[in-house]
Design an enzyme around this catalytic site. Structure first.
Site, short mmCIF file in Angstrom:
data_model
loop_
_atom_site.label_atom_id
_atom_site.label_comp_id
_atom_site.label_asym_id
_atom_site.label_seq_id
_atom_site.Cartn_x
_atom_site.Cartn_y
_atom_site.Cartn_z
N LYS A 11 0.84 -1.21 0.00
CA LYS A 11 0.00 0.00 0.00
C LYS A 11 0.87 1.27 0.00
CE LYS A 11 -3.85 -2.33 2.30
NZ LYS A 11 -4.89 -2.24 3.35
N TYR A 51 -12.12 -1.78 -3.94
CA TYR A 51 -12.66 -2.04 -2.61
C TYR A 51 -14.19 -1.93 -2.57
CZ TYR A 51 -8.13 -2.27 -0.20
OH TYR A 51 -6.89 -2.66 0.25
N PHE A 59 -15.47 3.07 6.87
CA PHE A 59 -14.10 3.47 6.52
C PHE A 59 -13.86 3.54 5.01
CE2 PHE A 59 -14.05 -1.15 7.54
CZ PHE A 59 -13.62 -1.68 6.34
N ARG A 87 -1.50 -14.52 4.02
CA ARG A 87 -2.23 -13.92 5.15
C ARG A 87 -1.47 -14.12 6.46
NH1 ARG A 87 -6.97 -11.99 3.90
NH2 ARG A 87 -7.98 -12.23 5.92
N THR A 93 -5.52 -7.72 10.17
CA THR A 93 -5.77 -6.37 9.62
C THR A 93 -5.37 -5.29 10.62
OG1 THR A 93 -7.62 -7.27 8.36
CG2 THR A 93 -7.55 -4.87 8.64
N ARG A 104 2.50 -6.72 9.46
CA ARG A 104 1.74 -5.64 10.10
C ARG A 104 2.18 -5.42 11.54
NH1 ARG A 104 -3.75 -7.74 7.21
NH2 ARG A 104 -3.74 -6.34 5.40
N ASN A 114 -1.93 -0.17 6.71
CA ASN A 114 -1.41 -1.41 7.30
C ASN A 114 -0.49 -2.15 6.33
OD1 ASN A 114 -3.40 -2.23 5.57
ND2 ASN A 114 -4.51 -3.49 7.02
N HIS A 117 -1.99 -5.55 1.46
CA HIS A 117 -3.29 -6.19 1.26
C HIS A 117 -3.04 -7.57 0.68
CE1 HIS A 117 -7.40 -6.97 -0.13
NE2 HIS A 117 -6.81 -7.43 -1.24
N GLU A 128 -9.37 -10.18 -7.94
CA GLU A 128 -8.36 -9.14 -7.66
C GLU A 128 -7.19 -9.24 -8.64
OE1 GLU A 128 -9.38 -8.42 -2.95
OE2 GLU A 128 -7.47 -9.34 -3.47
P1 CMP Z 1 -7.31 -4.71 3.65
O1 CMP Z 1 -6.83 -6.07 4.02
O2 CMP Z 1 -6.74 -4.08 2.44
O3 CMP Z 1 -8.91 -4.74 3.50
C1 CMP Z 1 -9.73 -3.63 3.77
C2 CMP Z 1 -8.97 -2.47 4.33
O4 CMP Z 1 -9.76 -1.49 4.97
C3 CMP Z 1 -8.03 -2.96 5.42
O5 CMP Z 1 -7.00 -3.75 4.89
C4 CMP Z 1 -7.61 -1.62 6.02
O6 CMP Z 1 -6.62 -0.98 5.24
C5 CMP Z 1 -8.90 -0.80 5.89
N1 CMP Z 1 -9.61 -0.57 7.16
C6 CMP Z 1 -9.73 0.61 7.77
N2 CMP Z 1 -10.44 0.52 8.88
C7 CMP Z 1 -10.79 -0.77 9.01
C8 CMP Z 1 -11.55 -1.48 9.97
N3 CMP Z 1 -12.09 -0.88 11.05
N4 CMP Z 1 -11.70 -2.81 9.79
C9 CMP Z 1 -11.17 -3.41 8.69
N5 CMP Z 1 -10.45 -2.76 7.74
C10 CMP Z 1 -10.25 -1.45 7.90
#
Ligand code: CMP
Length: 139
Positions: A11, A51, A59, A87, A93, A104, A114, A117, A128
């Site tokens: 990211k 997304y 968010f 993962r 996350t 992370r 974070n 992805h 994707e």
């Molecule tokens: P990602 O795995 O890319 O999938 C969705 C993204 O939303 C997540 O990583 C974060 O970058 C973002 N995000 C922000 N806030 C939240 C939240 N509260 N819960 C989950 N994802 C979040």
């Protein structure tokens, strides 16, 4: 275990902080093969499309603004059980819940920014991967 492909993104925060090599090194050390890779800067609309599954979440606007704020690196990773292996390398996350030694846990400072992805299931991985790469761009 099945041979799988998964989509990874480094990211904008990971790129800005100079973590591309660190993250890719972890993929390779874990035995994941890089089948395609590119750096690009998503537009806001492209981030919103990627997304779209999260469009009802509170968010969503912030996430898609962040994801279009700077360059990212997109990769196809391949290996036995690649979706779960990736993962496990990323960690949860929320970096505060990520296992020690994960990307992370080691680098993220924010639930949104974070670092990485990764696809969460085979069907998501197919969608994707197709979002970023056409047949000519894969080895
Ligand atoms: P990602 O795995 O890319 O999938 C969705 C993204 O939303 C997540 O990583 C974060 O970058 C973002 N995000 C922000 N806030 C939240 C939240 N509260 N819960 C989950 N994802 C979040």
């Amino acid at each position: 275990m099945a041979m799988e492909q998964t989509l990874s993104m480094i990211k904008p925060d990971g790129v800005k902080r100079g973590l591309i090599g660190e993250v890719i090194g972890r993929f390779e050390k874990q035995g994941l093969k890089i089948k395609a890779m590119k750096m690009l800067h998503l537009t806001l609309n492209q981030a919103r499309a990627f997304y779209a599954v999260h469009k009802e979440r509170p968010f969503y606007d912030s996430l898609t603004g962040f994801m279009s704020s700077g360059p990212i690196v997109a990769l196809i990773l391949e290996g036995e059980n690649a979706i779960q292996v990736n993962r496990d390398l990323m960690g949860a996350t929320d970096y505060r819940q990520a296992a020690p030694g994960t990307i992370r846990a080691d680098f993220a400072k924010d639930i949104e920014a974070n670092i990485v992805h990764g696809s969460d299931a085979p069907e998501t991985a197919r969608t994707e991967i197709a979002f970023f790469f056409n047949a000519l761009e894969k080895v």
